[in-house]
Enzyme design. Structure first.
Site, PDB file in Angstrom:
ATOM      1  N   THR A 194      40.108  39.979  40.624  1.00  0.00           N
ATOM      2  CA  THR A 194      40.634  39.432  41.872  1.00  0.00           C
ATOM      3  C   THR A 194      41.475  40.479  42.597  1.00  0.00           C
ATOM      4  O   THR A 194      41.408  40.615  43.826  1.00  0.00           O
ATOM      5  CB  THR A 194      41.486  38.183  41.559  1.00  0.00           C
ATOM      6  OG1 THR A 194      40.712  37.316  40.737  1.00  0.00           O
ATOM      7  CG2 THR A 194      41.903  37.459  42.810  1.00  0.00           C
ATOM      8  N   PHE A 214      51.468  33.408  41.066  1.00  0.00           N
ATOM      9  CA  PHE A 214      50.994  32.017  41.061  1.00  0.00           C
ATOM     10  C   PHE A 214      51.995  31.147  41.828  1.00  0.00           C
ATOM     11  O   PHE A 214      53.164  31.527  41.984  1.00  0.00           O
ATOM     12  CB  PHE A 214      50.888  31.481  39.631  1.00  0.00           C
ATOM     13  CG  PHE A 214      49.868  32.178  38.776  1.00  0.00           C
ATOM     14  CD1 PHE A 214      49.027  33.157  39.288  1.00  0.00           C
ATOM     15  CD2 PHE A 214      49.752  31.845  37.429  1.00  0.00           C
ATOM     16  CE1 PHE A 214      48.093  33.791  38.475  1.00  0.00           C
ATOM     17  CE2 PHE A 214      48.823  32.471  36.618  1.00  0.00           C
ATOM     18  CZ  PHE A 214      47.992  33.448  37.136  1.00  0.00           C
ATOM     19  N   ALA A 225      35.041  45.064  27.279  1.00  0.00           N
ATOM     20  CA  ALA A 225      36.006  46.117  26.960  1.00  0.00           C
ATOM     21  C   ALA A 225      36.519  46.035  25.531  1.00  0.00           C
ATOM     22  O   ALA A 225      37.056  47.004  25.003  1.00  0.00           O
ATOM     23  CB  ALA A 225      37.173  46.077  27.935  1.00  0.00           C
ATOM     24  N   TRP A 237      44.975  36.255  45.987  1.00  0.00           N
ATOM     25  CA  TRP A 237      44.192  35.106  45.553  1.00  0.00           C
ATOM     26  C   TRP A 237      44.294  33.989  46.592  1.00  0.00           C
ATOM     27  O   TRP A 237      43.296  33.391  46.983  1.00  0.00           O
ATOM     28  CB  TRP A 237      44.695  34.600  44.186  1.00  0.00           C
ATOM     29  CG  TRP A 237      43.941  33.403  43.681  1.00  0.00           C
ATOM     30  CD1 TRP A 237      42.688  33.389  43.154  1.00  0.00           C
ATOM     31  CD2 TRP A 237      44.390  32.043  43.678  1.00  0.00           C
ATOM     32  NE1 TRP A 237      42.323  32.099  42.818  1.00  0.00           N
ATOM     33  CE2 TRP A 237      43.358  31.262  43.129  1.00  0.00           C
ATOM     34  CE3 TRP A 237      45.564  31.417  44.078  1.00  0.00           C
ATOM     35  CZ2 TRP A 237      43.458  29.882  42.976  1.00  0.00           C
ATOM     36  CZ3 TRP A 237      45.675  30.041  43.924  1.00  0.00           C
ATOM     37  CH2 TRP A 237      44.624  29.282  43.377  1.00  0.00           C
ATOM     38  N   LYS A 272      42.451  40.511  37.245  1.00  0.00           N
ATOM     39  CA  LYS A 272      42.195  41.933  37.481  1.00  0.00           C
ATOM     40  C   LYS A 272      41.070  42.138  38.505  1.00  0.00           C
ATOM     41  O   LYS A 272      41.234  42.888  39.465  1.00  0.00           O
ATOM     42  CB  LYS A 272      41.853  42.615  36.152  1.00  0.00           C
ATOM     43  CG  LYS A 272      42.365  44.018  36.072  1.00  0.00           C
ATOM     44  CD  LYS A 272      42.691  44.477  34.677  1.00  0.00           C
ATOM     45  CE  LYS A 272      41.674  44.327  33.621  1.00  0.00           C
ATOM     46  NZ  LYS A 272      40.752  43.409  33.315  1.00  0.00           N
ATOM     47  N   PHE A 280      39.974  44.262  30.433  1.00  0.00           N
ATOM     48  CA  PHE A 280      41.100  43.829  29.595  1.00  0.00           C
ATOM     49  C   PHE A 280      42.338  44.714  29.817  1.00  0.00           C
ATOM     50  O   PHE A 280      42.527  45.238  30.908  1.00  0.00           O
ATOM     51  CB  PHE A 280      40.692  43.759  28.126  1.00  0.00           C
ATOM     52  CG  PHE A 280      39.679  42.672  27.849  1.00  0.00           C
ATOM     53  CD1 PHE A 280      39.842  41.376  28.345  1.00  0.00           C
ATOM     54  CD2 PHE A 280      38.527  42.922  27.100  1.00  0.00           C
ATOM     55  CE1 PHE A 280      38.907  40.371  28.099  1.00  0.00           C
ATOM     56  CE2 PHE A 280      37.583  41.923  26.863  1.00  0.00           C
ATOM     57  CZ  PHE A 280      37.777  40.649  27.356  1.00  0.00           C
ATOM     58  N   LYS A 304      34.206  30.857  30.126  1.00  0.00           N
ATOM     59  CA  LYS A 304      34.863  31.570  31.209  1.00  0.00           C
ATOM     60  C   LYS A 304      34.539  31.047  32.603  1.00  0.00           C
ATOM     61  O   LYS A 304      35.377  31.043  33.489  1.00  0.00           O
ATOM     62  CB  LYS A 304      34.487  33.056  31.126  1.00  0.00           C
ATOM     63  CG  LYS A 304      35.304  33.919  32.070  1.00  0.00           C
ATOM     64  CD  LYS A 304      35.034  35.388  31.809  1.00  0.00           C
ATOM     65  CE  LYS A 304      35.892  36.252  32.746  1.00  0.00           C
ATOM     66  NZ  LYS A 304      35.562  37.658  32.605  1.00  0.00           N
TER      67      LYS A 304
END
Lengths: 651, 651
Positions: free
Chosen positions: B96, B472, B353, B501, B94, B384, B129
Site C-alpha cells: 500500500t 490507522f 520473502a 490508505w 508495505k 516482509f 490473505k
C-alpha cells in the site's frame, strides 16, 4: 506480401497467400515463415466489434460472450463435424483436415467459414506428440503460441481443480480435529453479535432444509445443536472421494500417490492420484456450458465425494464453487486465432476423447455459427475415431447445445487402413515398416472394414457423410482408387482425395465442394437422432453404445461398477448421457484388436460421474488418465534462441 | 470523469482523479469504482512504443525486453526500496505504501515515477490473505485481474517446474528398466544410419569430456561402450533429489507425499513433496535474470539431484532446460498495470520473502529505471521485514542486477509496534484486542525496539532511510508523536505520518517530499555496501547474517546442514550469496520472539541450493514451503455474478 481478396459475402476477409514448397518443411518452419495478421484486424474483418475482444499478445484474442446477444437474430451457419477412423498412434490428420477444409471454403470457394478446435494439452506436446495445430500448409498460426499456454485456459482449469482438491482434504482435516462448536465459530464469524453466513453457506442451509428466512430477516437466529452439526460437518467418507488433483504434464509417477504424510497433517494420510488436466470435470464444464449461469450451476452441482451416510457432497457444500467460477471466468471465452491462410479459428477447451468427451466447446461453435451466418460454414472436430469423439459429440455435446450437425467428414489414411488390414505395428519414434511406404493392396482392402464400420456408425445418427482421404506422398493411385471403389460399393459414400497438408486450402477444394453440396440438401440435419434415450437405464445406455457403435457382443459389468451404478440410480443421476473412457486405438476395448473387431465383450470396471458436467463415465478396461514421458521425450529438441526469442525444435 | 494533468517532465501522463469516502470502502469496491485507462494508452503516455507491448486484455500488458536496448543511453532514475518492520500476520501495508508513494510522486509532486511489485500467489488469496494489490485508495487496479492469473506467469512457472520433476522420475524409471544399448538407441535416434544428437545432448557429451568435434563433422562416430554408459545413465541417487513439484494452491496435504505407487511404475516409489510455486527456483530465476541469455544459463545450471558418485545432475543433463526456457519465454517480460490514480506499475515475479528471496524482478526495475530516466523515481518493494526481504534485496538482487538503492523507506504501524512491545496475539480472522484500538503508550514505547533494530540493519548497508508510519483511524496523536520522538532521538531517522490508505497519493505527500530530498543528496547510493563478501565461507556468511541482522549470539549447524555445506564447497558452489528461509514473524528464528530478541542461537537444519538461480538457502528451524487452508478460507465469500461477470466478495 499480402494479397487482399474479398470473400463473396459480407466479410472483408484478407487472405494470406501461401507459397508451397516440396518437400513440405517442418510445421514450425511453415508457421514461422508466414506473417500472421494482427488478431485485432482479423476480428474486425469478421465483424467482431472492438469491445468484444480482449487481446492476448498480437495473435490471440478472447471473444466476449456478449456477442451472442448481439447476434441472436442471425441464422446459424452450416455445422460440419470432422471425425476419423480408428487412428494409428501417429494420428491421421484430423485437425489438419479441419484447417485445410476451412482454408478451402474461404480461400477457394469464398464462403464464410470458421474452424473450431481444441487447445492441445502441454503434456503430450513435451512427451510424444509434439504440436497439434494441424500440420504442413494447413495449420493454426503462430503454432508455438497455439501449443504453449495459449491464453492460459488449461492453467486456469488446473488451478481451479486443485483448489477444490485442497479444500476437500483441508476440510476433512479441520472436521477431524475440531468440535462442532469450534467449527461453527470459525466457519460463521460473528460481527456485532450477529452470525455472518456467506451466500454459499445460506444455500447449503437451504439444501439441508434449515429455514433460512429467519436468517435473511435478522441474521441472528440460533441453530439447534443438531442443525449446527449437520451444517458444519460434511462428514466426507475419504474412501469415496472421486475428485483428483490434476496437472497438465505427463507425469506418470503421479498416477497413484499417498498424501498427508507430513506430521502437520496428524496421520490423516490417504491414497489418491493426479489426472491430466484435460481429463478433468472442469474442462468438460468449460466445453459444455452454454453461458456463465450454466457454468456456475454445473460447478455447484459437481459431486466430489459421498458423506458417511452415502449422500453426495457437492462443490457448493464445500463453499468453493464461487471461487472456482471466478477462476474460470475468462476461460469461458473462446480464443480467436487464424489459419495459415488467414481465416478465423476458435480454439477452446481441450478434453481428450478417450478419457473425456473429446470435443471443443459449445460456446465456440455457437458464436462461430452466428458469426458466419446463414450462408457460412463452421467446421468442428471430434477427437480420435468416430466411435469415441463423434459418438460423444452427438450424444453429449449436441444434447448440451441443442445443435445438430449437417454433415460429417470422416478422415482416413492409407497408412491407418493398412494397419487395420493387418500391417505391422506403428509406433511413434520408430521407423515405419515398408508395408506403409510401398503399394500393398491386400492389407488396404482388408483394412477398409474399419472405415466401413465408422461410416455405419455415422449412419446410426442419421447423418450424411463423406470420407476425406488424407494423402501421403507414398500413397499410390491404385491404392486410392481401391479405397474409393470399396467404400462407394459397400456404403455409397464418396471418398475424396485431399492434399491440404502439402497444398493448403486448394488441396481440399473437392472436399469443400462436396461439403457445400451435402449441406445444401434441404434440412440435412433434421433427420439427426441420438443413439440412445436418456430415460434408458445406465446399463442399457452403456450396452447400446458397446453393441451398436463398437460392435461388441455384450458387456460385463464388474462388481464395483454395479455398485456405482446403483448409487447413481438411487441419487437420481441415472438420466445423464454416457461418456465412455475407452482406448482410441481400437473400436473395441482392446487396443490390439485392429480393423473391425467382432465377437468381443466389453468389460466395464467402474462407472464414475461428472454429474456437474452432466455425464457418467464408465471405465472400459484399464484406462489411464495420466500419460507418461517416453525415454526420449520431445523436449530434447526444444530450445529458446536467446538472440531473437525464437523457439527452436518444437516439432 | 477524467481530469487530465501533465507531469512536469516529458510524460503526457493523464491522472485518474479519486474521490475518497469515509469510512474507506472495501478494496474491491474502490477498484471497481474507478475507470482505469486502457493499458495501451498508459503505455503510450509513458513513451513505450506500440510494438514494445503485448496486451493481455484491456488493462494488462507485457513489455518487451527489447525496450532496454532502445533506452540503453538513458540515465537511470532514483531507486527507492520499501521495506518494513517485523509484521503482524495481518501485514502492515508495505505494498500500500509503495503504491501510495508513487501516486504521490506522480500526482502531487509531478515526478515521473514507477512502482515495481510482485505478483501475488493465488494460494494465500484463497486461503487467509485475500488480495494483495495494496489497499484502500492506494492500490493496483483492476485488483481482481491483479490477483487472479494476471498474465499467467505463475502458471507458466508451475508448468515448467513440473515438467522438470516429471523428467526426473521418468528418467530414473527408464534407466532402471532398460539396458545401456536400449537407452542409447532410444535417446539418440538413427537417421540414414547416422546418430542424431540434439544440441542439448551434444552439450552433455562435451561436459562429459567426450570429444564432440567428431560428431559435429560427420555425426556418425561411435561412442565407446563406457562412453555410452556415461552418456545415457544420469544415475540419479533418488535420496538426493532436491527438485520438488510445485502448485500455486495452499494444499497442506501435499507437504509430504509418496509417488510412483501405480503398478505401472514397477515399485519405484519415493517420498517427495510439493512446494508453493512462489518458493520455486524458477520463480527466483525469473526474478533475478538480466536478460534471456542469463535466464537460459541459470536454467541450464539448475542442480536437481546428485548422481550416485555424488556429482551434480543439472537441467541440461536431463535435456529439459530448453523446454523450460521456452515455457518461460513470455514470463520474463514484466506486466504493466496502473495504480488507482493512473500511474504506471510493473508487476513481475512473486517469490515469498520468508521461503524465497522476496523481491520483484531485476528486469522490471531496470526497465522502469530507464523509462523514468534521470529525474524519475522507481519504488520497489522487498517482502516482509527488513531482516528478510531487504537483506536479500541488497545481498542477492543487487548483486544480480548491479543496481544499488538510493534510499530505503521502512513501513511501520502502531499496531505492530504495540505487538512487539508485548501486546496480545494478532491473528487473521480473530477480533483485535483492545490494546490495538485504544491508546497504549507503554506497549508502543517498548515495541519501538523492533523498528530501531531494522533501522540499524539498514545502516549496515550504509543506506539512508525514512520511516513511513502507516496510520490507522484508531492511532492517537500521542502515539504517533511518541514513535516520532523515540526514533528521532535514538536513530536520527525521521518518522513520517502517512494516510495514503485513506487519502490516496496526497496522504503520502510528506513521505514523497522526504524521499525526493534524500535522493537529491549527491551520490546517495555510492556508499552502499554488501553485508558480506562472497568469498567468505558458507558458514561465515550465514553467521554474519544471523548475528548482524537478526541479532543472534550464534548459529548451530545441524549435522545434515554440515554435510550439505561440505558438498557445496566440494563442488564450487560456495561463492554464492545466502537466502535465509526464516519466519517473517520475528527477527529471530522463533516466531514467538517479538520486539528485538537477544541472546538466541539460530538453528540451521539444512542448507539447500538454488545454484541455477544463484544462491544457497539455509532452512532456519522448521519452515514450511507449503501453506495450508484454514477452517474458513477466503473462498467462502467469493462468487461470480452471472448477470454481468462481476467478481463478488474477493476481499
Amino acid at each position: 506480401m499480402k494479397v487482399l481478396q474479398k470473400i463473396s459475402q459480407m466479410w472483408k476477409l484478407s487472405l494470406l497467400p501461401i507459397c508451397t514448397v516440396k518437400p513440405v518443411p517442418k510445421d514450425i518452419f511453415i508457421s514461422q515463415g508466414q506473417v500472421p495478421k494482427k488478431i485485432g484486424k482479423l476480428a474486425e474483418e469478421i465483424d467482431i466489434f472492438d469491445d468484444e475482444i480482449d487481446l492476448y499478445g498480437k495473435y490471440k484474442a478472447k471473444v466476449s460472450l456478449d456477442i451472442l446477444d448481439r447476434l441472436k437474430d442471425n441464422k446459424n451457419g452450416k455445422y460440419v463435424l470432422v471425425t476419423g477412423i480408428t487412428p494409428t498412434p501417429l494420428g491421421e490428420g484430423k485437425s489438419t483436415t479441419v484447417v485445410g477444409l476451412v482454408q478451402s471454403l474461404s480461400a477457394t470457394l469464398f464462403k464464410k467459414s470458421f474452424a473450431c478446435i481444441r487447445q492441445p494439452s502441454q503434456g503430450p506436446t513435451f512427451g510424444i506428440k509434439g504440436g497439434a495445430a494441424g500440420g504442413g500448409y494447413s495449420q493454426v498460426i503462430p503454432m508455438e503460441e497455439f501449443n504453449l499456454h495459449l491464453t492460459g485456459d488449461i492453467h486456469a482449469i488446473t488451478a481451479a481443480n486443485n483448489l477444490v482438491a485442497a479444500a476437500i482434504d483441508a476440510r476433512m482435516f479441520h472436521e477431524n480435529t475440531q468440535s462442532d462448536e469450534a467449527l461453527y465459530r470459525r466457519l460463521v464469524p460473528t460481527k456485532n453479535g450477529i452470525k455472518q453466513f456467506s451466500n454459499l453457506q445460506m444455500r447449503r442451509l437451504c439444501n439441508l432444509g434449515i429455514n433460512i428466512n429467519n436468517i435473511n430477516e435478522s441474521n441472528d437466529f440460533s441453530l439447534l445443536k443438531e442443525q449446527i452439526s449437520d451444517f458444519v460437518r460434511l462428514d466426507i467418507d475419504p474412501g469415496t472421494i472421486t475428485w483428483n488433483r490434476v496437472i497438465d504434464t505427463n507425469d506418470r509417477f503421479l498416477r497413484r500417490i499417498t498424501v498427508g504424510q507430513s506430521d502437520t497433517e496428524k496421520g490423516q494420510i490417504r491414497e489418491t492420484q493426479f489426472d491430466i488436466t484435460v481429463a478433468s470435470e472442469l474442462m468438460a464444464i468449460i466445453a459444455l456450458s452454454n453461458d456463465m449461469y450454466d457454468m456456475i450451476t454445473r460447478i455447484e452441482n459437481i459431486v466430489v465425494a459421498h458423506n458417511k451416510r452415502g449422500g453426495p457432497i457437492t462443490c457448493l457444500d464445500l463453499g468453493v464453487s464461487g471461487a472456482v467460477a471466478v477462476l474460470l471466468k475468462d476461460c469461458l471465452m473462446p480464443t480467436l486465432m487464424q489459419t495459415l491462410e488467414g481465416t478465423p479459428v476458435f480454439v477452446h477447451a481441450g478434453p481428450f476423447a478417450n478419457i473425456a468427451h473429446g470435443n471443443s466447446s459449445v460456446l465456440a461453435d455457437k458464436i462461430a455459427l452466428k458469426l458466419v451466418g446463414e450462408d457460412g460454414y463452421v467446421v468442428t472436430e471430434a477427437g480420435f475415431g468416430a466411435d469415441i469423439g463423434m459418438e460423444k459429440f452427438c450424444d453429449i455435446k449436441c444434447r448440451a447445445s441443442g445443435l445438430t450437425p449437417d454433415v460429417v467428414v470422416i478422415v482416413a489414411t492409407i497408412r491407418a487402413l493398412k494397419m487395420h488390414g493387418g500391417g505391422p505395428n506403428v509406433s511413434p519414434g520408430q521407423r515405419l515398416a515398408r508395408e506403409y511406404s510401398e503399394e500393398n493392396l491386400e492389407l488396404l482392402e482388408k483394412g477398409c472394414d474399419n472405415l466401413i464400420k465408422h461410416i455405419e456408425n455415422i449412419s446410426a445418427f442419421n447423418l450424411p457423410c463423406i470420407v476425406a482421404l488424407n494423402v501421403f506422398d507414398t500413397d499410390t493411385a491404385n491404392e486410392m482408387e481401391l479405397v474409393k471403389n470399396i467404400i462407394k460399393c459397400k456404403t455409397e459414400v464418396d471418398v475424396i482425395k485431399c492434399t491440404h497438408w502439402a497444398d493448403g486450402g486448394k488441396g481440399a477444394e473437392k472436399l469443400a465442394n462436396k461439403v457445400v453440396e451435402l449441406c445444401s440438401c434441404e434440412n440435412s440435419s433434421d433427420n439427426f437422432k441420438f443413439l440412445y434415450d436418456l430415460d434408458m437405464s445406465i446399463t442399457e445406455k452403456i450396452e447400446t453404445i458397446c453393441k451398436k457403435i463398437y460392435g461388441a457382443d455384450g458387456v460385463i459389468f464388474e462388481e464395483k461398477a454395479i455398485q456405482q451404478i446403483k448409487w447413481f440410480e438411487e441419487h437420481n443421476y441415472d438420466k445423464l448421457p454416457i461418456c465412455m473412457a475407452k482406448t482410441h486405438l481400437s473400436l473395441s476395448h482392446d487396443k490390439n484388436l485392429k480393423g473391425r473387431p467382432r465377437g468381443f465383450t466389453v468389460p466395464i470396471c467402474e462407472v464414475k460421474g461428472s454429474v456437474g458436467a452432466g455425464f457418467l463415465y464408465p471405465l472400459v478396461g484399464s484406462i489411464s488418465k495420466m500419460p507418461g514421458l517416453p525415454t526420449r521425450p520431445c523436449f530434447y529438441d526444444i530450445e529458446l534462441d536467446a538472440k531473437n526469442g525464437a523457439i527452436v525444435g518444437l516439432f
